[in-house]
Design a protein around this motif. Structure first.
Motif, PDB file in Angstrom:
ATOM      1  N   MET A 111       1.186  -1.095   0.118  1.00  0.00           N
ATOM      2  CA  MET A 111       0.146   0.097  -0.113  1.00  0.00           C
ATOM      3  C   MET A 111       0.855   1.068  -0.047  1.00  0.00           C
ATOM      4  O   MET A 111       0.627   2.183  -0.676  1.00  0.00           O
ATOM      5  N   VAL A 112       1.985   1.022   0.956  1.00  0.00           N
ATOM      6  CA  VAL A 112       3.269   2.443   0.723  1.00  0.00           C
ATOM      7  C   VAL A 112       3.121   3.086  -1.013  1.00  0.00           C
ATOM      8  O   VAL A 112       3.029   3.652  -1.236  1.00  0.00           O
ATOM      9  N   GLY A 113       3.966   1.509  -1.417  1.00  0.00           N
ATOM     10  CA  GLY A 113       4.460   2.300  -2.598  1.00  0.00           C
ATOM     11  C   GLY A 113       3.338   2.614  -4.019  1.00  0.00           C
ATOM     12  O   GLY A 113       3.920   2.787  -4.871  1.00  0.00           O
ATOM     13  N   LEU A 114       2.301   1.400  -3.749  1.00  0.00           N
ATOM     14  CA  LEU A 114       1.355   2.021  -4.608  1.00  0.00           C
ATOM     15  C   LEU A 114       0.259   2.946  -4.438  1.00  0.00           C
ATOM     16  O   LEU A 114       0.461   4.093  -5.582  1.00  0.00           O
ATOM     17  N   SER A 115       0.462   3.464  -3.123  1.00  0.00           N
ATOM     18  CA  SER A 115      -0.455   5.340  -2.727  1.00  0.00           C
ATOM     19  C   SER A 115       0.446   6.510  -3.293  1.00  0.00           C
ATOM     20  O   SER A 115       0.519   7.025  -4.175  1.00  0.00           O
ATOM     21  N   PHE A 116       1.740   5.871  -2.815  1.00  0.00           N
ATOM     22  CA  PHE A 116       2.955   6.907  -3.362  1.00  0.00           C
ATOM     23  C   PHE A 116       2.952   7.292  -5.519  1.00  0.00           C
ATOM     24  O   PHE A 116       2.895   8.377  -5.793  1.00  0.00           O
ATOM     25  N   GLY A 117       3.058   6.064  -5.811  1.00  0.00           N
ATOM     26  CA  GLY A 117       2.978   6.832  -7.075  1.00  0.00           C
ATOM     27  C   GLY A 117       2.221   6.460  -7.779  1.00  0.00           C
ATOM     28  O   GLY A 117       1.536   7.404  -8.699  1.00  0.00           O
ATOM     29  N   LYS A 118       0.202   6.216  -7.360  1.00  0.00           N
ATOM     30  CA  LYS A 118      -1.024   7.073  -7.504  1.00  0.00           C
ATOM     31  C   LYS A 118      -0.503   8.560  -7.019  1.00  0.00           C
ATOM     32  O   LYS A 118      -1.117   8.860  -8.082  1.00  0.00           O
ATOM     33  N   ALA A 119       0.010   8.690  -6.087  1.00  0.00           N
ATOM     34  CA  ALA A 119      -0.139  10.148  -5.668  1.00  0.00           C
ATOM     35  C   ALA A 119       0.770  11.013  -7.164  1.00  0.00           C
ATOM     36  O   ALA A 119       0.369  12.244  -6.928  1.00  0.00           O
ATOM     37  N   ILE A 120       1.992   9.962  -7.349  1.00  0.00           N
ATOM     38  CA  ILE A 120       3.060  11.061  -8.573  1.00  0.00           C
ATOM     39  C   ILE A 120       1.969  11.024 -10.226  1.00  0.00           C
ATOM     40  O   ILE A 120       2.148  11.751 -10.564  1.00  0.00           O
ATOM     41  N   LEU A 346       2.050  -1.419 -24.935  1.00  0.00           N
ATOM     42  CA  LEU A 346       0.956  -1.870 -25.360  1.00  0.00           C
ATOM     43  C   LEU A 346      -0.076  -1.240 -25.343  1.00  0.00           C
ATOM     44  O   LEU A 346      -1.024  -1.714 -25.500  1.00  0.00           O
ATOM     45  N   GLY A 347       0.237   0.062 -24.973  1.00  0.00           N
ATOM     46  CA  GLY A 347      -0.769   0.901 -24.673  1.00  0.00           C
ATOM     47  C   GLY A 347      -1.834   0.260 -22.943  1.00  0.00           C
ATOM     48  O   GLY A 347      -3.039   0.639 -22.494  1.00  0.00           O
ATOM     49  N   MET A 348      -1.326  -0.124 -22.118  1.00  0.00           N
ATOM     50  CA  MET A 348      -2.096  -0.501 -21.752  1.00  0.00           C
ATOM     51  C   MET A 348      -1.148  -0.277 -20.092  1.00  0.00           C
ATOM     52  O   MET A 348      -0.724   0.123 -19.548  1.00  0.00           O
ATOM     53  N   SER A 349      -2.976   1.064 -18.936  1.00  0.00           N
ATOM     54  CA  SER A 349      -2.796   1.509 -18.209  1.00  0.00           C
ATOM     55  C   SER A 349      -3.303   0.577 -17.160  1.00  0.00           C
ATOM     56  O   SER A 349      -4.648   0.138 -17.227  1.00  0.00           O
ATOM     57  N   ASP A 350      -3.111   1.515 -15.743  1.00  0.00           N
ATOM     58  CA  ASP A 350      -4.431   0.997 -14.758  1.00  0.00           C
ATOM     59  C   ASP A 350      -5.276   2.142 -14.338  1.00  0.00           C
ATOM     60  O   ASP A 350      -4.865   3.243 -14.150  1.00  0.00           O
ATOM     61  N   LEU A 351      -6.114   1.891 -13.790  1.00  0.00           N
ATOM     62  CA  LEU A 351      -6.669   3.160 -13.093  1.00  0.00           C
ATOM     63  C   LEU A 351      -6.245   3.662 -11.764  1.00  0.00           C
ATOM     64  O   LEU A 351      -5.664   2.773 -11.035  1.00  0.00           O
ATOM     65  N   LEU A 352      -6.617   4.700 -10.854  1.00  0.00           N
ATOM     66  CA  LEU A 352      -6.586   5.281 -10.336  1.00  0.00           C
ATOM     67  C   LEU A 352      -6.404   4.782  -8.540  1.00  0.00           C
ATOM     68  O   LEU A 352      -6.420   4.653  -7.984  1.00  0.00           O
ATOM     69  N   ASP A 353      -7.681   3.488  -8.862  1.00  0.00           N
ATOM     70  CA  ASP A 353      -8.587   2.959  -7.346  1.00  0.00           C
ATOM     71  C   ASP A 353      -7.851   1.607  -8.193  1.00  0.00           C
ATOM     72  O   ASP A 353      -8.383   0.217  -7.142  1.00  0.00           O
ATOM     73  N   ALA A 354      -6.697   1.461  -8.118  1.00  0.00           N
ATOM     74  CA  ALA A 354      -6.172  -0.168  -8.453  1.00  0.00           C
ATOM     75  C   ALA A 354      -6.278  -0.659  -7.197  1.00  0.00           C
ATOM     76  O   ALA A 354      -5.296  -0.101  -6.007  1.00  0.00           O
ATOM     77  N   PRO A 355      -6.392  -1.795  -6.658  1.00  0.00           N
ATOM     78  CA  PRO A 355      -5.965  -2.489  -5.720  1.00  0.00           C
ATOM     79  C   PRO A 355      -4.862  -2.590  -4.964  1.00  0.00           C
ATOM     80  O   PRO A 355      -4.649  -3.078  -6.047  1.00  0.00           O
ATOM     81  N   ALA A 356      -4.774  -2.480  -3.930  1.00  0.00           N
ATOM     82  CA  ALA A 356      -3.307  -3.285  -3.352  1.00  0.00           C
ATOM     83  C   ALA A 356      -3.730  -4.848  -2.930  1.00  0.00           C
ATOM     84  O   ALA A 356      -4.950  -5.045  -2.731  1.00  0.00           O
ATOM     85  N   ARG A 357      -2.258  -5.799  -3.504  1.00  0.00           N
ATOM     86  CA  ARG A 357      -3.189  -6.874  -3.330  1.00  0.00           C
ATOM     87  C   ARG A 357      -2.477  -8.364  -2.989  1.00  0.00           C
ATOM     88  O   ARG A 357      -1.445  -8.523  -3.837  1.00  0.00           O
ATOM     89  N   PRO A 358      -2.978  -8.491  -1.479  1.00  0.00           N
ATOM     90  CA  PRO A 358      -1.909  -9.820  -0.980  1.00  0.00           C
ATOM     91  C   PRO A 358      -1.486 -10.943  -1.255  1.00  0.00           C
ATOM     92  O   PRO A 358       0.012 -11.166  -1.024  1.00  0.00           O
ATOM     93  N   ARG A 359      -2.455 -11.135  -2.206  1.00  0.00           N
ATOM     94  CA  ARG A 359      -2.224 -12.446  -3.265  1.00  0.00           C
ATOM     95  C   ARG A 359      -2.958 -12.041  -4.805  1.00  0.00           C
ATOM     96  O   ARG A 359      -4.045 -11.619  -4.624  1.00  0.00           O
ATOM     97  N   TRP A 360      -2.752 -12.448  -5.759  1.00  0.00           N
ATOM     98  CA  TRP A 360      -2.255 -12.219  -7.003  1.00  0.00           C
ATOM     99  C   TRP A 360      -1.848 -13.161  -7.580  1.00  0.00           C
ATOM    100  O   TRP A 360      -0.754 -13.441  -7.756  1.00  0.00           O
ATOM    101  N   PRO A 361      -2.073 -14.703  -7.408  1.00  0.00           N
ATOM    102  CA  PRO A 361      -1.448 -15.726  -8.825  1.00  0.00           C
ATOM    103  C   PRO A 361      -1.311 -14.318 -10.075  1.00  0.00           C
ATOM    104  O   PRO A 361      -2.222 -13.629 -11.046  1.00  0.00           O
ATOM    105  N   LEU A 362      -0.181 -14.770 -10.476  1.00  0.00           N
ATOM    106  CA  LEU A 362       0.697 -14.262 -12.188  1.00  0.00           C
ATOM    107  C   LEU A 362      -0.724 -14.873 -12.979  1.00  0.00           C
ATOM    108  O   LEU A 362      -0.924 -14.420 -14.145  1.00  0.00           O
ATOM    109  N   ASP A 363      -1.299 -16.496 -12.749  1.00  0.00           N
ATOM    110  CA  ASP A 363      -1.789 -16.820 -13.860  1.00  0.00           C
ATOM    111  C   ASP A 363      -3.627 -16.893 -13.630  1.00  0.00           C
ATOM    112  O   ASP A 363      -3.954 -17.800 -12.266  1.00  0.00           O
ATOM    113  N   ALA A 364      -4.149 -15.697 -14.238  1.00  0.00           N
ATOM    114  CA  ALA A 364      -4.996 -15.891 -13.041  1.00  0.00           C
ATOM    115  C   ALA A 364      -6.379 -17.032 -13.817  1.00  0.00           C
ATOM    116  O   ALA A 364      -7.177 -17.570 -12.266  1.00  0.00           O
TER     117      ALA A 364
END
Ligand code: KG4
Ligand code: ZN
Length: 382
Positions: A111-120, A346-364
């Motif tokens: 959450m620290v790094g992601l929030s910092f990144g969102k703020a920038i 590739l034109g891919m980005s995320d919205l600023l509400d992207a969640p912090a995910r403690p678990r996040w398998p690479l292959d969904a």
């Protein structure tokens, strides 16, 4: 959730601008920031990679304490990011995107790094990529060497142990994973029973130097099993039992411990090589007629014995072998910046509400199909 499949690439890649991405990594016990430039032809340049390790803060506890980690990230992230920009000689006006680890990992730190990144991103009007830390490891070899897609990846770190067919950006298929501990976790826990300081993996490798790997027989887990899964808990128990029974003192004790460390390292390397060999056989059939590439990444890829065993296995199967330089095996932000740059290209980005995910398998796909990923240990470690 997004991106099981690689989206159609833009028509003319050469018209895409060069990406200059600030990467942020805070998912465990390193606060890291880096600036990576990726040209439209895929050429990569690491302009800076700054890593502030928290080892000293956690060492007295013998492992990472999540609250201490999160607080340390808060205290240093802005200085580390500023240092990465300064070392790269790049101001915010030249940055084209922000890439921050959004998981998996210790959620307080993420959450620290992601929030910092969102703020920038918000303040500077820059696109944000919420990067899967594992995707960072997956591209880490590409920081120093050109490795084209697709490739077979062995991802071995303190939190994960899995074999993945990586077909393209965000397009991974899992071939095998650990059913109990991750390989790095096994190194760390066995190192602890040998009285070695945290983090145990590098300390165990140093102790194993010159040890006799044949002296103590250890179980060969899952030998002959027909899938590509891993298991290290039996090895951990056997090694702990032997360690408790060591009676030698002084120099004799040192030799015993070195021999046990060498046996443990060899056992882990053997299992990683055996399971990878099975995965290579299956992957080679699926990719018949194409170039076969094997990549190992993650902290355990820094281990020389592991690298050597895997290289020999890959070459025996007709695969090229690539491992990242040692500095990019363990956690760093350059790999996060590159994962972000590849998505932005590739034109891919995320919205600023992207969640912090403690678990996040690479292959969904595997995660959704396999309920063990909803709860239980396999979800977190696999
Ligand atoms: O990739 P990483 O920095 O963090 C995670 O994402 O988990 O991996 C850290 C893990 C730790 O378990 C550490 O002991 C292990 O990688 N490691 C090693 C070596 N260097 C780091 N294990 C064995 N030999 C090494 N030289
Ligand atoms: Zn990692």
């Amino acid at each position: 959730m997004r991106l099981l499949q690689e989206p159609a690439p833009p028509r003319n890649r050469m018209t895409l601008p060069t990406q200059t991405v600030l990467g942020l990594e805070t998912s465990c016990d390193e606060t890291a920031a880096a600036v990576v430039r990726r040209a439209p032809n895929g050429a990569v340049e690491v302009l800076s990679s700054i890593i502030a390790s928290q080892i000293a803060a956690h060492a007295p506890f013998g492992g990472v304490v999540p609250e201490i980690a999160a607080r340390a990230h808060v205290e240093s992230i802005d200085a580390i990011a500023a240092e990465a920009l300064r070392a790269a000689g790049v101001g915010f006006d030249r940055v084209t995107g922000i890439a921050a680890t959004a998981g998996p990992g210790l959620v307080g730190g993420v959450m620290v790094g992601l929030s910092f990144g969102k703020a920038i991103a918000l303040a500077r009007g820059l696109p944000l990529v919420a990067v899967n830390h594992l995707e960072g490891h997956a591209v880490s070899a590409r920081l120093a060497t050109e490795v084209a897609y697709p490739f077979l990846l062995l991802l071995v770190s303190g939190g994960h142990c899995q074999l993945l067919a990586v077909e393209g950006v965000g397009a991974c298929r899992r071939l095998g994973s650990t059913i109990d501990d991750a390989a790095g976790e096994a190194f760390d826990k066995i190192a602890k029973t040998l009285g070695l300081p945290y983090p145990g993996g590098p300390a165990l490798e140093a102790l194993a130097q010159g040890g006799d790997a044949q002296r103590f027989p250890l179980p060969r887990m899952l030998l002959g099993r027909k899938d590509c899964d891993f298991s290290f808990s039996g090895l951990k128990t056997a090694a702990a039992r032997i360690a408790e029974g060591l009676t030698g003192e002084g120099k004799t004790g040192d030799i015993e411990r070195a021999d046990l460390a060498a046996a443990v390292q060899a056992a882990i390397a053997t299992q990683l090589a055996e399971r990878s060999d099975r995965a290579m056989a299956a992957y080679a059939v699926e990719h018949a007629g194409r170039d076969l590439r094997f990549v190992v990444a993650g902290g355990v890829a820094a281990n020389r014995a592991v690298r050597a065993r895997l290289q020999a296995t890959a070459e025996g199967r007709g695969f090229s072998f690539t491992a990242p330089p040692l500095a990019y095996c363990t956690d760093n932000a350059a790999m996060i910046a590159l994962a972000g740059a590849e998505r932005l290209a590739l034109g891919m980005s995320d919205l600023l509400d992207a969640p912090a995910r403690p678990r996040w398998p690479l292959d969904a796909a595997a995660a959704n199909a396999n309920p063990t990923h909803l709860a239980g240990r396999k979800g977190a470690k696999a």
